[in-house]
Design a protein around this motif. Structure first.
Motif, short mmCIF file in Angstrom:
data_model
loop_
_atom_site.label_atom_id
_atom_site.label_comp_id
_atom_site.label_asym_id
_atom_site.label_seq_id
_atom_site.Cartn_x
_atom_site.Cartn_y
_atom_site.Cartn_z
N LEU A 215 0.82 -1.42 -0.07
CA LEU A 215 0.04 -0.05 -0.03
C LEU A 215 0.94 1.48 -0.16
CD1 LEU A 215 -2.82 -0.95 2.51
CD2 LEU A 215 -3.11 -0.43 0.03
N TRP A 216 2.03 1.22 0.33
CA TRP A 216 3.00 2.40 0.20
C TRP A 216 3.38 2.71 -0.73
CZ3 TRP A 216 7.28 0.80 4.71
CH2 TRP A 216 6.43 1.40 6.01
N ILE A 218 1.08 3.80 -3.05
CA ILE A 218 0.26 5.16 -3.41
C ILE A 218 1.10 6.32 -2.87
CG2 ILE A 218 -1.89 6.08 -2.71
CD1 ILE A 218 -2.68 3.55 -1.80
N PRO A 219 1.26 7.26 -3.80
CA PRO A 219 2.08 8.38 -3.55
C PRO A 219 1.89 9.39 -2.43
CG PRO A 219 1.49 8.46 -5.84
CD PRO A 219 1.13 7.30 -4.99
N VAL A 220 0.87 9.28 -1.76
CA VAL A 220 0.21 10.21 -1.00
C VAL A 220 0.96 10.04 0.35
CG1 VAL A 220 -1.89 11.16 0.07
CG2 VAL A 220 -1.78 10.03 -2.10
N PRO A 221 1.62 11.18 0.80
CA PRO A 221 2.54 10.91 2.10
C PRO A 221 1.91 10.64 3.37
CG PRO A 221 3.38 12.84 0.51
CD PRO A 221 2.12 12.32 0.06
N TRP A 222 0.63 11.44 3.35
CA TRP A 222 -0.01 11.28 4.58
C TRP A 222 -0.41 9.97 4.78
CZ3 TRP A 222 -5.23 10.48 4.75
CH2 TRP A 222 -5.54 10.73 3.87
N LEU A 223 -1.06 9.34 3.73
CA LEU A 223 -1.47 7.94 3.63
C LEU A 223 -0.36 6.98 4.11
CD1 LEU A 223 -4.63 7.21 3.06
CD2 LEU A 223 -3.70 6.79 0.77
N GLN A 224 0.70 7.04 3.32
CA GLN A 224 1.74 6.28 3.79
C GLN A 224 1.98 6.14 5.30
OE1 GLN A 224 5.05 7.47 1.41
NE2 GLN A 224 4.36 6.56 -0.43
N LEU A 226 -0.19 6.83 7.60
CA LEU A 226 -1.27 6.44 8.45
C LEU A 226 -1.12 4.88 8.19
CD1 LEU A 226 -4.13 6.97 9.77
CD2 LEU A 226 -5.04 6.69 7.35
N PHE A 227 -0.98 4.48 6.87
CA PHE A 227 -0.67 2.91 6.95
C PHE A 227 0.34 2.37 7.72
CE2 PHE A 227 -4.03 2.35 4.28
CZ PHE A 227 -4.07 2.78 2.97
N GLY A 228 1.48 2.95 7.67
CA GLY A 228 2.44 2.68 8.62
C GLY A 228 2.44 2.75 9.99
N ALA A 229 1.60 3.69 10.67
CA ALA A 229 1.29 3.52 12.19
C ALA A 229 0.15 2.64 12.52
CB ALA A 229 0.80 5.01 12.37
N LEU A 268 11.78 0.95 14.92
CA LEU A 268 12.59 1.29 14.29
C LEU A 268 12.82 0.41 13.08
CD1 LEU A 268 15.69 1.44 16.73
CD2 LEU A 268 14.99 3.45 15.09
N LEU A 269 12.38 -0.73 12.83
CA LEU A 269 12.42 -1.47 11.85
C LEU A 269 11.51 -1.04 10.63
CD1 LEU A 269 13.30 -4.31 10.45
CD2 LEU A 269 10.94 -5.09 11.15
N ALA A 270 10.22 -0.66 11.16
CA ALA A 270 9.12 -0.12 10.32
C ALA A 270 9.86 1.15 9.47
CB ALA A 270 7.96 0.28 10.67
N MET A 271 10.38 2.19 10.55
CA MET A 271 10.86 3.48 9.85
C MET A 271 11.95 3.29 9.13
SD MET A 271 9.99 6.50 12.27
CE MET A 271 11.37 6.16 13.55
#
Lengths: 311, 235
Positions: A215-216, A218-224, A226-229, A268-271
Protein backbone atom coordinates in the motif's frame (compact mmCIF):
# COMPACT_ATOMS: atom_id res chain seq x y z
CA UNK A 1 -24.22 -27.65 47.32
CA UNK A 2 -20.85 -29.10 46.60
CA UNK A 3 -22.04 -30.98 43.53
CA UNK A 4 -23.35 -27.78 41.97
CA UNK A 5 -19.98 -26.19 42.64
CA UNK A 6 -18.22 -29.02 40.95
CA UNK A 7 -20.54 -28.83 37.98
CA UNK A 8 -19.76 -25.17 37.48
CA UNK A 9 -18.79 -24.19 34.00
CA UNK A 10 -15.13 -23.40 33.61
CA UNK A 11 -13.97 -20.59 31.44
CA UNK A 12 -11.93 -21.26 28.36
CA UNK A 13 -8.92 -19.48 29.80
CA UNK A 14 -8.34 -22.16 32.38
CA UNK A 15 -7.27 -24.51 29.68
CA UNK A 16 -4.72 -22.07 28.37
CA UNK A 17 -3.43 -21.46 31.87
CA UNK A 18 -2.99 -25.15 32.29
CA UNK A 19 -1.12 -25.16 29.04
CA UNK A 20 1.08 -22.38 30.31
CA UNK A 21 1.99 -24.27 33.44
CA UNK A 22 2.96 -27.39 31.60
CA UNK A 23 4.56 -26.06 28.48
CA UNK A 24 5.89 -29.38 27.31
CA UNK A 25 2.50 -30.91 26.87
CA UNK A 26 0.95 -30.62 23.46
CA UNK A 27 -2.77 -30.41 23.07
CA UNK A 28 -3.25 -33.73 21.37
CA UNK A 29 -4.97 -35.28 24.37
CA UNK A 30 -6.77 -33.93 27.40
CA UNK A 31 -6.71 -36.94 29.66
CA UNK A 32 -3.91 -35.35 31.70
CA UNK A 33 -6.17 -32.57 32.66
CA UNK A 34 -9.02 -34.88 33.56
CA UNK A 35 -11.25 -32.99 35.96
CA UNK A 36 -12.23 -34.52 39.30
CA UNK A 37 -15.36 -36.60 39.49
CA UNK A 38 -18.58 -34.82 39.00
CA UNK A 39 -17.17 -32.14 36.75
CA UNK A 40 -18.36 -31.63 33.29
CA UNK A 41 -15.34 -31.68 31.11
CA UNK A 42 -15.07 -28.66 28.89
CA UNK A 43 -14.25 -29.75 25.40
CA UNK A 44 -11.13 -27.82 24.52
CA UNK A 45 -10.97 -27.36 20.81
CA UNK A 46 -7.43 -28.11 19.81
CA UNK A 47 -8.05 -26.76 16.36
CA UNK A 48 -6.64 -28.10 13.16
CA UNK A 49 -6.86 -31.61 11.99
CA UNK A 50 -6.29 -33.48 15.20
CA UNK A 51 -9.55 -32.50 16.83
CA UNK A 52 -11.43 -35.61 15.88
CA UNK A 53 -8.88 -38.01 17.29
CA UNK A 54 -9.13 -36.93 20.90
CA UNK A 55 -11.55 -39.62 21.97
CA UNK A 56 -9.26 -42.36 20.76
CA UNK A 57 -6.05 -40.96 22.13
CA UNK A 58 -6.35 -41.73 25.81
CA UNK A 59 -4.22 -44.84 25.77
CA UNK A 60 -1.78 -43.26 23.38
CA UNK A 61 -1.04 -40.31 25.63
CA UNK A 62 1.64 -42.11 27.56
CA UNK A 63 3.35 -43.05 24.35
CA UNK A 64 3.08 -39.51 23.06
CA UNK A 65 4.55 -38.14 26.25
CA UNK A 66 7.51 -40.41 25.79
CA UNK A 67 7.81 -39.32 22.20
CA UNK A 68 8.31 -35.78 23.41
CA UNK A 69 11.96 -36.80 23.72
CA UNK A 70 12.73 -35.45 20.33
CA UNK A 71 15.10 -37.19 17.95
CA UNK A 72 18.62 -35.84 17.82
CA UNK A 73 19.31 -32.62 15.98
CA UNK A 74 21.33 -34.42 13.35
CA UNK A 75 18.32 -36.36 12.07
CA UNK A 76 15.97 -35.05 9.43
CA UNK A 77 12.86 -35.84 11.46
CA UNK A 78 13.99 -33.38 14.14
CA UNK A 79 13.60 -30.56 11.67
CA UNK A 80 10.48 -32.08 10.23
CA UNK A 81 8.78 -31.60 13.58
CA UNK A 82 9.06 -27.85 13.08
CA UNK A 83 7.13 -27.96 9.83
CA UNK A 84 4.26 -30.04 11.11
CA UNK A 85 1.52 -27.62 10.13
CA UNK A 86 -1.37 -27.68 7.70
CA UNK A 87 -2.52 -24.92 5.41
CA UNK A 88 -5.50 -24.17 7.62
CA UNK A 89 -3.32 -23.85 10.70
CA UNK A 90 -0.95 -21.43 9.02
CA UNK A 91 -3.85 -19.31 7.81
CA UNK A 92 -5.36 -19.36 11.27
CA UNK A 93 -2.09 -18.18 12.81
CA UNK A 94 -1.78 -15.40 10.28
CA UNK A 95 -5.31 -14.25 11.06
CA UNK A 96 -4.47 -14.35 14.75
CA UNK A 97 -1.47 -12.12 14.24
CA UNK A 98 -3.49 -9.60 12.23
CA UNK A 99 -6.13 -9.13 14.94
CA UNK A 100 -4.53 -9.11 18.36
CA UNK A 101 -6.90 -9.16 21.29
CA UNK A 102 -6.02 -8.06 24.81
CA UNK A 103 -5.71 -11.01 27.10
CA UNK A 104 -5.23 -13.46 24.27
CA UNK A 105 -1.63 -14.43 23.97
CA UNK A 106 -0.71 -15.49 20.44
CA UNK A 107 1.42 -18.32 21.72
CA UNK A 108 -1.23 -19.87 23.93
CA UNK A 109 -4.23 -19.39 21.71
CA UNK A 110 -2.90 -19.88 18.24
CA UNK A 111 0.35 -21.73 18.54
CA UNK A 112 -0.93 -23.95 21.36
CA UNK A 113 2.57 -25.17 22.13
CA UNK A 114 3.16 -26.31 18.58
CA UNK A 115 5.41 -23.65 17.09
CA UNK A 116 6.35 -23.95 13.47
CA UNK A 117 9.18 -22.50 11.44
CA UNK A 118 7.33 -22.41 8.12
CA UNK A 119 5.50 -19.17 8.90
CA UNK A 120 8.45 -17.10 10.14
CA UNK A 121 10.78 -18.25 7.36
CA UNK A 122 8.48 -17.62 4.41
CA UNK A 123 6.93 -14.47 5.82
CA UNK A 124 10.43 -12.99 6.18
CA UNK A 125 11.38 -14.08 2.67
CA UNK A 126 8.19 -12.60 1.22
CA UNK A 127 8.65 -9.37 3.14
CA UNK A 128 12.26 -8.97 1.98
CA UNK A 129 11.37 -9.45 -1.69
CA UNK A 130 8.21 -7.34 -1.49
CA UNK A 131 10.18 -4.50 0.10
CA UNK A 132 12.80 -4.52 -2.63
CA UNK A 133 10.28 -4.87 -5.42
CA UNK A 134 7.87 -2.18 -4.28
CA UNK A 135 10.75 0.15 -3.50
CA UNK A 136 11.83 -0.28 -7.09
CA UNK A 137 8.27 0.16 -8.34
CA UNK A 138 8.06 3.59 -6.72
CA UNK A 139 10.98 4.65 -8.89
CA UNK A 140 9.16 3.33 -11.95
CA UNK A 141 5.98 5.19 -11.07
CA UNK A 142 7.86 8.39 -10.34
CA UNK A 143 9.66 8.13 -13.64
CA UNK A 144 6.36 8.28 -15.45
CA UNK A 145 5.60 11.67 -13.97
CA UNK A 146 9.13 13.02 -14.09
CA UNK A 147 11.09 11.60 -17.03
CA UNK A 148 14.40 12.96 -15.84
CA UNK A 149 14.64 10.36 -13.09
CA UNK A 150 17.01 7.64 -14.09
CA UNK A 151 15.60 4.21 -13.49
CA UNK A 152 17.85 1.40 -12.34
CA UNK A 153 16.88 -2.01 -10.99
CA UNK A 154 18.79 -1.47 -7.72
CA UNK A 155 19.24 -5.15 -7.15
CA UNK A 156 21.54 -4.69 -4.18
CA UNK A 157 18.50 -3.68 -2.17
CA UNK A 158 17.25 -7.24 -2.24
CA UNK A 159 20.36 -8.34 -0.42
CA UNK A 160 20.07 -5.57 2.13
CA UNK A 161 16.39 -6.27 2.69
CA UNK A 162 16.97 -9.97 3.15
CA UNK A 163 19.77 -9.55 5.63
CA UNK A 164 17.93 -6.92 7.65
CA UNK A 165 14.66 -8.79 7.94
CA UNK A 166 16.22 -12.14 8.75
CA UNK A 167 18.57 -10.64 11.33
CA UNK A 168 15.67 -8.84 12.97
CA UNK A 169 13.44 -11.88 12.98
CA UNK A 170 16.07 -14.15 14.53
CA UNK A 171 18.43 -12.03 16.64
CA UNK A 172 15.82 -9.96 18.45
CA UNK A 173 13.85 -13.04 19.59
CA UNK A 174 17.15 -14.59 20.67
CA UNK A 175 17.95 -11.59 22.82
CA UNK A 176 14.40 -11.48 24.20
CA UNK A 177 14.39 -15.16 25.00
CA UNK A 178 17.77 -14.93 26.70
CA UNK A 179 16.57 -12.00 28.78
CA UNK A 180 13.40 -13.81 29.81
CA UNK A 181 15.35 -16.91 30.74
CA UNK A 182 17.60 -14.78 32.91
CA UNK A 183 14.60 -13.34 34.70
CA UNK A 184 13.01 -16.76 35.08
CA UNK A 185 13.68 -16.88 38.77
CA UNK A 186 11.35 -13.99 39.50
CA UNK A 187 8.30 -15.66 38.04
CA UNK A 188 6.32 -18.23 39.94
CA UNK A 189 3.55 -19.36 37.74
CA UNK A 190 4.23 -19.06 34.07
CA UNK A 191 7.11 -20.73 32.38
CA UNK A 192 8.87 -18.66 29.78
CA UNK A 193 8.33 -19.24 26.11
CA UNK A 194 10.76 -21.48 24.32
CA UNK A 195 13.07 -19.97 21.74
CA UNK A 196 11.03 -21.40 18.90
CA UNK A 197 7.82 -19.90 20.20
CA UNK A 198 9.51 -16.51 20.45
CA UNK A 199 10.81 -16.72 16.89
CA UNK A 200 7.39 -17.90 15.80
CA UNK A 201 5.37 -15.04 17.20
CA UNK A 202 7.90 -12.48 16.01
CA UNK A 203 7.77 -13.95 12.53
CA UNK A 204 4.00 -13.96 12.37
CA UNK A 205 3.87 -10.42 13.72
CA UNK A 206 5.80 -9.25 10.67
CA UNK A 207 3.05 -10.46 8.36
CA UNK A 208 1.04 -7.26 8.54
CA UNK A 209 3.89 -5.32 7.00
CA UNK A 210 3.50 -7.17 3.71
CA UNK A 211 0.19 -5.55 2.66
CA UNK A 212 1.35 -2.28 4.24
CA UNK A 213 4.45 -2.18 2.06
CA UNK A 214 2.34 -2.82 -1.03
CA UNK A 215 0.00 0.00 0.00
CA UNK A 216 2.99 2.30 0.34
CA UNK A 217 3.04 2.41 -3.45
CA UNK A 218 0.33 5.05 -3.26
CA UNK A 219 2.32 8.25 -3.50
CA UNK A 220 0.32 10.24 -0.95
CA UNK A 221 2.63 10.93 2.02
CA UNK A 222 0.08 11.29 4.81
CA UNK A 223 -1.62 8.07 3.67
CA UNK A 224 1.69 6.26 3.79
CA UNK A 225 2.30 7.45 7.32
CA UNK A 226 -1.22 6.44 8.30
CA UNK A 227 -0.81 2.92 6.97
CA UNK A 228 2.59 2.65 8.58
CA UNK A 229 1.31 3.74 11.95
CA UNK A 230 -1.65 1.37 11.73
CA UNK A 231 0.52 -1.61 10.86
CA UNK A 232 3.00 -0.77 13.57
CA UNK A 233 0.22 -0.42 16.14
CA UNK A 234 -1.34 -3.76 15.29
CA UNK A 235 1.97 -5.56 15.16
CA UNK A 236 3.34 -4.09 18.37
CA UNK A 237 0.02 -4.71 20.12
CA UNK A 238 0.26 -8.35 19.19
CA UNK A 239 3.75 -8.54 20.63
CA UNK A 240 2.78 -6.77 23.83
CA UNK A 241 -0.31 -8.90 24.42
CA UNK A 242 1.75 -12.01 23.90
CA UNK A 243 4.48 -10.91 26.29
CA UNK A 244 2.19 -9.47 28.94
CA UNK A 245 1.37 -12.69 30.84
CA UNK A 246 5.06 -13.41 31.17
CA UNK A 247 6.17 -9.98 32.09
CA UNK A 248 3.43 -8.86 34.46
CA UNK A 249 4.84 -10.92 37.31
CA UNK A 250 8.13 -9.13 37.09
CA UNK A 251 8.93 -5.81 38.69
CA UNK A 252 7.24 -2.84 37.10
CA UNK A 253 10.53 -1.35 36.01
CA UNK A 254 11.71 -4.42 34.18
CA UNK A 255 8.30 -4.97 32.62
CA UNK A 256 7.97 -1.46 31.29
CA UNK A 257 11.55 -1.33 30.02
CA UNK A 258 11.18 -4.64 28.24
CA UNK A 259 7.89 -3.82 26.58
CA UNK A 260 9.01 -0.40 25.49
CA UNK A 261 12.23 -1.84 24.08
CA UNK A 262 10.23 -4.36 22.06
CA UNK A 263 7.92 -1.69 20.67
CA UNK A 264 10.81 0.66 19.96
CA UNK A 265 12.75 -1.93 18.00
CA UNK A 266 9.68 -2.73 15.98
CA UNK A 267 9.14 0.93 15.23
CA UNK A 268 12.77 1.33 14.21
CA UNK A 269 12.42 -1.53 11.78
CA UNK A 270 9.30 -0.06 10.22
CA UNK A 271 10.77 3.42 9.90
CA UNK A 272 14.10 2.17 8.62
CA UNK A 273 12.35 0.21 5.89
CA UNK A 274 10.22 3.17 4.94
CA UNK A 275 13.16 5.52 4.64
CA UNK A 276 15.60 3.19 2.94
CA UNK A 277 13.40 1.51 0.40
CA UNK A 278 10.99 4.35 -0.32
CA UNK A 279 13.31 7.25 -0.69
CA UNK A 280 11.62 10.44 -1.78
CA UNK A 281 12.44 10.73 -5.36
CA UNK A 282 13.22 14.30 -6.34
CA UNK A 283 16.54 13.78 -4.67
CA UNK A 284 17.65 11.08 -7.06
CA UNK A 285 17.86 13.04 -10.25
CA UNK A 286 19.78 15.92 -8.80
CA UNK A 287 23.14 14.22 -8.58
CA UNK A 288 23.99 10.77 -9.85
CA UNK A 289 27.04 10.67 -7.58
CA UNK A 290 24.75 10.75 -4.54
CA UNK A 291 24.06 7.07 -5.00
CA UNK A 292 27.70 6.18 -4.51
CA UNK A 293 27.60 6.87 -0.82
CA UNK A 294 25.82 4.24 1.27
CA UNK A 295 22.35 5.59 2.00
CA UNK A 296 21.83 6.74 5.55
CA UNK A 297 18.33 5.76 6.64
CA UNK A 298 17.48 8.66 8.87
CA UNK A 299 19.20 11.48 7.11
CA UNK A 300 17.55 10.91 3.80
CA UNK A 301 14.14 12.36 4.50
CA UNK A 302 15.33 15.94 4.72
CA UNK A 303 17.90 16.14 1.99
CA UNK A 304 20.03 19.12 1.41
CA UNK A 305 20.34 19.54 -2.31
CA UNK A 306 23.87 18.73 -3.36
CA UNK A 307 25.84 21.67 -4.53
CA UNK A 308 26.18 21.94 -8.25
CA UNK A 309 29.60 21.16 -9.63
CA UNK A 310 31.63 24.26 -9.47
CA UNK A 311 32.48 25.76 -12.76
CA UNK B 1 30.09 -87.04 -3.12
CA UNK B 2 26.70 -88.50 -2.80
CA UNK B 3 24.56 -89.33 -5.69
CA UNK B 4 22.86 -86.34 -7.05
CA UNK B 5 19.22 -86.72 -6.28
CA UNK B 6 17.30 -84.62 -8.64
CA UNK B 7 13.94 -84.78 -7.10
CA UNK B 8 13.01 -83.27 -3.81
CA UNK B 9 11.22 -86.36 -2.70
CA UNK B 10 12.65 -89.79 -2.10
CA UNK B 11 13.43 -91.17 -5.53
CA UNK B 12 12.95 -94.73 -4.37
CA UNK B 13 9.30 -94.43 -3.39
CA UNK B 14 7.17 -97.15 -4.79
CA UNK B 15 4.60 -94.70 -6.12
CA UNK B 16 6.65 -92.62 -8.50
CA UNK B 17 5.14 -89.53 -9.91
CA UNK B 18 5.19 -89.57 -13.72
CA UNK B 19 7.25 -86.41 -13.70
CA UNK B 20 10.22 -88.02 -12.06
CA UNK B 21 9.91 -91.50 -13.50
CA UNK B 22 13.18 -92.94 -14.56
CA UNK B 23 15.28 -90.42 -12.77
CA UNK B 24 16.29 -92.80 -10.04
CA UNK B 25 18.31 -94.78 -12.53
CA UNK B 26 20.45 -91.85 -13.35
CA UNK B 27 23.58 -91.29 -11.37
CA UNK B 28 26.39 -88.95 -12.09
CA UNK B 29 29.81 -90.29 -11.32
CA UNK B 30 32.64 -88.19 -10.17
CA UNK B 31 34.73 -88.85 -13.22
CA UNK B 32 32.61 -86.91 -15.62
CA UNK B 33 32.93 -83.23 -14.97
CA UNK B 34 29.81 -81.29 -15.53
CA UNK B 35 30.58 -78.08 -17.19
CA UNK B 36 29.32 -75.89 -19.90
CA UNK B 37 27.97 -72.47 -20.59
CA UNK B 38 24.55 -71.23 -19.77
CA UNK B 39 23.65 -68.36 -21.99
CA UNK B 40 20.39 -66.53 -22.06
CA UNK B 41 20.18 -64.61 -25.29
CA UNK B 42 18.36 -61.51 -23.96
CA UNK B 43 20.71 -61.00 -21.08
CA UNK B 44 23.86 -61.05 -23.06
CA UNK B 45 22.51 -58.47 -25.39
CA UNK B 46 21.84 -56.04 -22.56
CA UNK B 47 25.20 -56.66 -21.01
CA UNK B 48 26.78 -55.92 -24.32
CA UNK B 49 24.79 -52.70 -24.60
CA UNK B 50 25.88 -51.46 -21.18
CA UNK B 51 29.55 -52.02 -21.65
CA UNK B 52 29.57 -50.54 -25.09
CA UNK B 53 28.69 -47.01 -24.00
CA UNK B 54 32.33 -46.70 -23.14
CA UNK B 55 33.28 -47.48 -26.68
CA UNK B 56 30.72 -45.45 -28.51
CA UNK B 57 31.66 -42.27 -30.20
CA UNK B 58 31.48 -39.00 -28.32
CA UNK B 59 28.85 -37.76 -30.73
CA UNK B 60 26.55 -40.62 -29.75
CA UNK B 61 26.88 -39.84 -26.09
CA UNK B 62 26.27 -36.15 -26.51
CA UNK B 63 23.33 -36.67 -28.84
CA UNK B 64 21.72 -39.11 -26.44
CA UNK B 65 21.95 -36.66 -23.58
CA UNK B 66 20.81 -33.79 -25.73
CA UNK B 67 17.81 -35.78 -26.87
CA UNK B 68 16.89 -36.53 -23.26
CA UNK B 69 17.16 -32.87 -22.37
CA UNK B 70 15.13 -31.89 -25.43
CA UNK B 71 12.44 -34.40 -24.57
CA UNK B 72 12.13 -32.87 -21.13
CA UNK B 73 11.91 -29.39 -22.60
CA UNK B 74 8.95 -30.57 -24.64
CA UNK B 75 7.32 -31.95 -21.51
CA UNK B 76 7.68 -28.58 -19.84
CA UNK B 77 6.29 -26.66 -22.77
CA UNK B 78 3.26 -28.93 -23.03
CA UNK B 79 2.69 -29.97 -19.43
CA UNK B 80 0.73 -33.15 -19.02
CA UNK B 81 0.61 -35.37 -16.02
CA UNK B 82 3.53 -37.55 -16.91
CA UNK B 83 6.40 -38.96 -14.95
CA UNK B 84 9.19 -38.40 -17.40
CA UNK B 85 10.71 -35.45 -15.61
CA UNK B 86 10.55 -37.28 -12.34
CA UNK B 87 11.73 -40.69 -13.42
CA UNK B 88 14.77 -39.77 -15.48
CA UNK B 89 15.83 -36.61 -13.81
CA UNK B 90 18.95 -34.83 -14.87
CA UNK B 91 20.41 -31.46 -14.04
CA UNK B 92 21.88 -30.55 -17.42
CA UNK B 93 18.80 -28.68 -18.52
CA UNK B 94 18.55 -26.57 -15.36
CA UNK B 95 22.27 -25.75 -15.57
CA UNK B 96 22.04 -24.62 -19.18
CA UNK B 97 18.94 -22.54 -18.46
CA UNK B 98 20.39 -21.00 -15.34
CA UNK B 99 23.66 -20.04 -17.01
CA UNK B 100 21.78 -18.58 -20.00
CA UNK B 101 19.52 -16.56 -17.75
CA UNK B 102 22.39 -15.32 -15.59
CA UNK B 103 24.53 -14.37 -18.58
CA UNK B 104 21.76 -12.42 -20.21
CA UNK B 105 20.55 -10.73 -17.04
CA UNK B 106 23.83 -9.47 -15.71
CA UNK B 107 24.43 -5.82 -16.06
CA UNK B 108 26.86 -4.66 -18.61
CA UNK B 109 29.18 -1.78 -18.02
CA UNK B 110 27.42 -0.07 -15.20
CA UNK B 111 28.14 3.56 -14.58
CA UNK B 112 27.63 2.83 -10.95
CA UNK B 113 28.79 -0.01 -8.76
CA UNK B 114 25.75 -0.34 -6.60
CA UNK B 115 22.79 0.30 -8.80
CA UNK B 116 21.84 -1.80 -11.69
CA UNK B 117 20.63 -5.25 -12.29
CA UNK B 118 21.87 -8.41 -10.66
CA UNK B 119 25.32 -9.75 -11.16
CA UNK B 120 25.87 -13.20 -12.64
CA UNK B 121 26.54 -14.65 -9.21
CA UNK B 122 23.42 -13.13 -7.74
CA UNK B 123 21.16 -14.69 -10.36
CA UNK B 124 22.94 -18.01 -10.07
CA UNK B 125 22.67 -18.04 -6.30
CA UNK B 126 19.03 -17.01 -6.31
CA UNK B 127 18.08 -19.75 -8.73
CA UNK B 128 20.04 -22.59 -7.17
CA UNK B 129 19.58 -21.69 -3.53
CA UNK B 130 15.97 -20.86 -4.20
CA UNK B 131 15.42 -24.28 -5.75
CA UNK B 132 17.25 -26.02 -2.90
CA UNK B 133 15.21 -24.12 -0.31
CA UNK B 134 11.94 -24.99 -2.00
CA UNK B 135 12.94 -28.62 -2.20
CA UNK B 136 13.90 -28.72 1.47
CA UNK B 137 10.65 -27.01 2.33
CA UNK B 138 8.57 -29.55 0.49
CA UNK B 139 10.48 -32.44 2.02
CA UNK B 140 10.13 -30.99 5.51
CA UNK B 141 6.40 -30.62 4.99
CA UNK B 142 6.21 -34.32 4.31
CA UNK B 143 6.36 -34.57 0.54
CA UNK B 144 7.61 -37.80 -0.95
CA UNK B 145 9.68 -36.52 -3.80
CA UNK B 146 13.39 -37.00 -3.93
CA UNK B 147 15.76 -34.06 -3.64
CA UNK B 148 17.15 -34.14 -7.16
CA UNK B 149 13.83 -34.87 -8.79
CA UNK B 150 12.46 -31.68 -7.32
CA UNK B 151 15.53 -29.68 -8.34
CA UNK B 152 15.16 -31.08 -11.83
CA UNK B 153 11.51 -30.04 -12.12
CA UNK B 154 12.08 -26.56 -10.75
CA UNK B 155 15.05 -26.03 -13.03
CA UNK B 156 13.32 -27.22 -16.17
CA UNK B 157 10.27 -25.07 -15.49
CA UNK B 158 12.43 -21.97 -15.82
CA UNK B 159 12.34 -22.59 -19.58
CA UNK B 160 9.23 -20.44 -20.26
CA UNK B 161 10.83 -17.54 -18.38
CA UNK B 162 14.03 -17.89 -20.41
CA UNK B 163 11.93 -17.69 -23.57
CA UNK B 164 10.30 -14.57 -22.09
CA UNK B 165 13.72 -13.02 -21.54
CA UNK B 166 14.71 -13.67 -25.14
CA UNK B 167 11.49 -12.09 -26.36
CA UNK B 168 12.01 -9.11 -24.05
CA UNK B 169 15.48 -8.54 -25.38
CA UNK B 170 14.15 -8.53 -28.91
CA UNK B 171 11.34 -6.16 -27.97
CA UNK B 172 13.81 -3.84 -26.27
CA UNK B 173 15.59 -3.36 -29.59
CA UNK B 174 12.55 -1.44 -30.77
CA UNK B 175 11.62 2.06 -29.75
CA UNK B 176 11.19 2.46 -25.98
CA UNK B 177 7.84 3.63 -24.71
CA UNK B 178 4.72 2.51 -22.90
CA UNK B 179 3.71 0.06 -25.61
CA UNK B 180 7.11 -1.55 -25.34
CA UNK B 181 6.56 -1.96 -21.62
CA UNK B 182 3.04 -3.32 -22.00
CA UNK B 183 4.19 -5.95 -24.46
CA UNK B 184 7.01 -7.05 -22.19
CA UNK B 185 4.72 -7.11 -19.18
CA UNK B 186 2.21 -9.25 -21.02
CA UNK B 187 4.83 -11.72 -22.23
CA UNK B 188 6.38 -12.06 -18.78
CA UNK B 189 3.01 -12.58 -17.10
CA UNK B 190 2.01 -15.27 -19.57
CA UNK B 191 5.31 -17.11 -19.20
CA UNK B 192 5.17 -16.79 -15.42
CA UNK B 193 1.76 -18.42 -15.39
CA UNK B 194 3.04 -21.13 -17.71
CA UNK B 195 5.97 -21.89 -15.40
CA UNK B 196 3.71 -22.14 -12.39
CA UNK B 197 1.26 -24.43 -14.17
CA UNK B 198 4.05 -26.66 -15.46
CA UNK B 199 5.78 -27.03 -12.12
CA UNK B 200 2.50 -27.55 -10.27
CA UNK B 201 1.54 -30.31 -12.66
CA UNK B 202 4.67 -32.19 -11.71
CA UNK B 203 5.07 -31.31 -8.07
CA UNK B 204 1.59 -31.14 -6.64
CA UNK B 205 0.95 -34.84 -6.48
CA UNK B 206 3.88 -35.51 -4.21
CA UNK B 207 2.53 -33.39 -1.37
CA UNK B 208 0.11 -34.42 1.36
CA UNK B 209 -3.30 -33.03 0.38
CA UNK B 210 -3.76 -30.65 3.30
CA UNK B 211 -0.41 -28.98 2.73
CA UNK B 212 -0.41 -28.48 -1.01
CA UNK B 213 -0.79 -24.71 -0.77
CA UNK B 214 2.05 -24.49 1.72
CA UNK B 215 4.36 -26.30 -0.69
CA UNK B 216 3.27 -24.43 -3.82
CA UNK B 217 3.49 -20.91 -2.42
CA UNK B 218 7.33 -20.84 -2.35
CA UNK B 219 7.36 -21.98 -5.98
CA UNK B 220 5.12 -19.03 -6.78
CA UNK B 221 7.47 -16.65 -4.93
CA UNK B 222 10.51 -18.11 -6.70
CA UNK B 223 9.15 -17.66 -10.20
CA UNK B 224 7.76 -14.25 -9.26
CA UNK B 225 11.23 -13.03 -8.28
CA UNK B 226 12.74 -14.38 -11.49
CA UNK B 227 9.98 -12.73 -13.51
CA UNK B 228 10.66 -9.46 -11.75
CA UNK B 229 14.34 -9.68 -12.64
CA UNK B 230 13.41 -10.31 -16.27
CA UNK B 231 10.88 -7.51 -16.41
CA UNK B 232 13.21 -4.90 -14.96
CA UNK B 233 16.06 -5.82 -17.22
CA UNK B 234 17.38 -2.83 -19.10
CA UNK B 235 20.40 -3.18 -21.33
Amino acid sequence: MAAADELAFHEFEEATNLLAETPNVTTVSRSDQRPPEGHVAVAVDPGGSYGAEDEVESDKTALLQEQQQQPGFWTFSYYQSFFDVDTSQVLDRIKGSLLPRPGHSFVRHHLRNRPDLYGPFWICATLAFVLAITGNLTVVLAQRTDPSIHYSPQFHKVTVAGITIYCYAWLVPLALWAFLQWRKGVRERMGPYTFLETVCFYGYSLFIFIPTVVLWLIPVPWLQWLFGALALALSAAGLVFTLWPIVREDTRLVASVLLSAVVLLHALLAMGCKFYFFQPLPLEHMAPTHQNTPPHPHGVLTPTPPRPTTA
Amino acid sequence: MAEAAESPGDPRTTSPRPLFAGLSEISISQDIPVEGEITIPMRSRIREFDSSTLNESVQNTIMRDLKAVGKKFMHVLYPRKSNTLLRDWDLWGPLVLCVTLALMLQRGSADNENDGGPQFAEVFVIIWFGAVTITLNSKLLGGNISFFQSLCVLGYCILPLTVALLVCRLVLLAKPGPINFIVRLFVVIVMFAWSIVASTAFLADSQPPNRKALAIYPVFLFYFVISWMILTFAP
